[in-house]
Design an enzyme around this catalytic site. Sequence first.
Site, mmCIF file in Angstrom:
data_model
loop_
_atom_site.group_PDB
_atom_site.id
_atom_site.type_symbol
_atom_site.label_atom_id
_atom_site.label_comp_id
_atom_site.label_asym_id
_atom_site.label_seq_id
_atom_site.Cartn_x
_atom_site.Cartn_y
_atom_site.Cartn_z
ATOM 1 N N GLU A 278 0.778 -1.306 -0.189
ATOM 2 C CA GLU A 278 0.212 -0.203 -0.301
ATOM 3 C C GLU A 278 0.647 1.409 0.199
ATOM 4 O O GLU A 278 1.924 1.328 0.636
ATOM 5 C CB GLU A 278 -0.573 0.102 1.386
ATOM 6 C CG GLU A 278 -2.145 -1.718 1.405
ATOM 7 C CD GLU A 278 -2.807 -0.870 -0.172
ATOM 8 O OE1 GLU A 278 -3.221 0.011 -0.339
ATOM 9 O OE2 GLU A 278 -3.509 -2.145 -0.463
ATOM 10 N N LYS B 272 -16.009 5.664 1.173
ATOM 11 C CA LYS B 272 -14.981 6.069 1.241
ATOM 12 C C LYS B 272 -14.333 7.091 1.092
ATOM 13 O O LYS B 272 -12.788 7.347 1.935
ATOM 14 C CB LYS B 272 -14.606 5.649 -0.569
ATOM 15 C CG LYS B 272 -14.363 4.153 -0.406
ATOM 16 C CD LYS B 272 -14.294 3.266 -2.165
ATOM 17 C CE LYS B 272 -13.122 3.674 -2.895
ATOM 18 N NZ LYS B 272 -12.601 3.156 -3.407
ATOM 19 N N ASP B 273 -14.994 8.026 1.125
ATOM 20 C CA ASP B 273 -14.103 9.836 1.099
ATOM 21 C C ASP B 273 -13.942 9.750 3.068
ATOM 22 O O ASP B 273 -13.054 10.850 3.722
ATOM 23 C CB ASP B 273 -14.990 10.825 0.992
ATOM 24 C CG ASP B 273 -15.055 10.845 -1.165
ATOM 25 O OD1 ASP B 273 -14.044 10.396 -1.456
ATOM 26 O OD2 ASP B 273 -15.587 11.472 -1.538
ATOM 27 N N GLU C 225 -11.742 0.817 1.870
ATOM 28 C CA GLU C 225 -11.351 0.681 0.605
ATOM 29 C C GLU C 225 -11.547 -0.181 0.130
ATOM 30 O O GLU C 225 -11.921 -0.417 -0.228
ATOM 31 C CB GLU C 225 -10.310 1.516 0.335
ATOM 32 C CG GLU C 225 -11.066 3.139 0.803
ATOM 33 C CD GLU C 225 -9.443 3.992 -0.004
ATOM 34 O OE1 GLU C 225 -8.256 3.466 -0.588
ATOM 35 O OE2 GLU C 225 -9.471 5.492 0.141
ATOM 36 N N GLU D 292 -4.793 4.641 8.683
ATOM 37 C CA GLU D 292 -4.001 4.847 7.859
ATOM 38 C C GLU D 292 -3.956 3.200 7.176
ATOM 39 O O GLU D 292 -5.107 2.922 5.908
ATOM 40 C CB GLU D 292 -2.560 4.372 6.455
ATOM 41 C CG GLU D 292 -2.599 6.341 6.982
ATOM 42 C CD GLU D 292 -2.443 7.276 5.575
ATOM 43 O OE1 GLU D 292 -3.127 5.707 4.709
ATOM 44 O OE2 GLU D 292 -2.600 8.063 5.361
#
Length: 126
Positions: free
Chosen positions: A30, A96-97, A78, A71
């Site tokens: 990621e 997701k936002d 997500e 994170e």
Amino acid sequence: MKNPNDGYFKGRLRSMKFALKGMWLLITTEDSIKAQFSIAIIATIVGFYFDISASEWMFQCLAIGMVLVAEALNTAVEKVADFIHPDYHKKIGFIKDIAAGAPAFAALISLVIAGIIYLPKIIAIL
């Protein structure tokens, strides 16, 4: 999945294996975690350079942990959202936002903590 043959300690070791695997996957796959992990390493080096106090280390470590956890959770949300609905959907985009807001809050708070720790040290040098 829990193995019914595992005892308490064997189950905890197995859980730790999964947790370490998850951390490794995050760090190696990621980009957002790679960036935050790199910043964490730099912050750690800077902490040693400025010889920060034990309480400053505590706050810095908490801030680093807070950003990395936020994170990681954002990434998990997500991935689940993309799995459930791979195409664009307004409600999935909204979710997701919101999830992306968590690491943004964590990063801003971490910047404030870094400022409190390092600005006086930098000003003293100047």
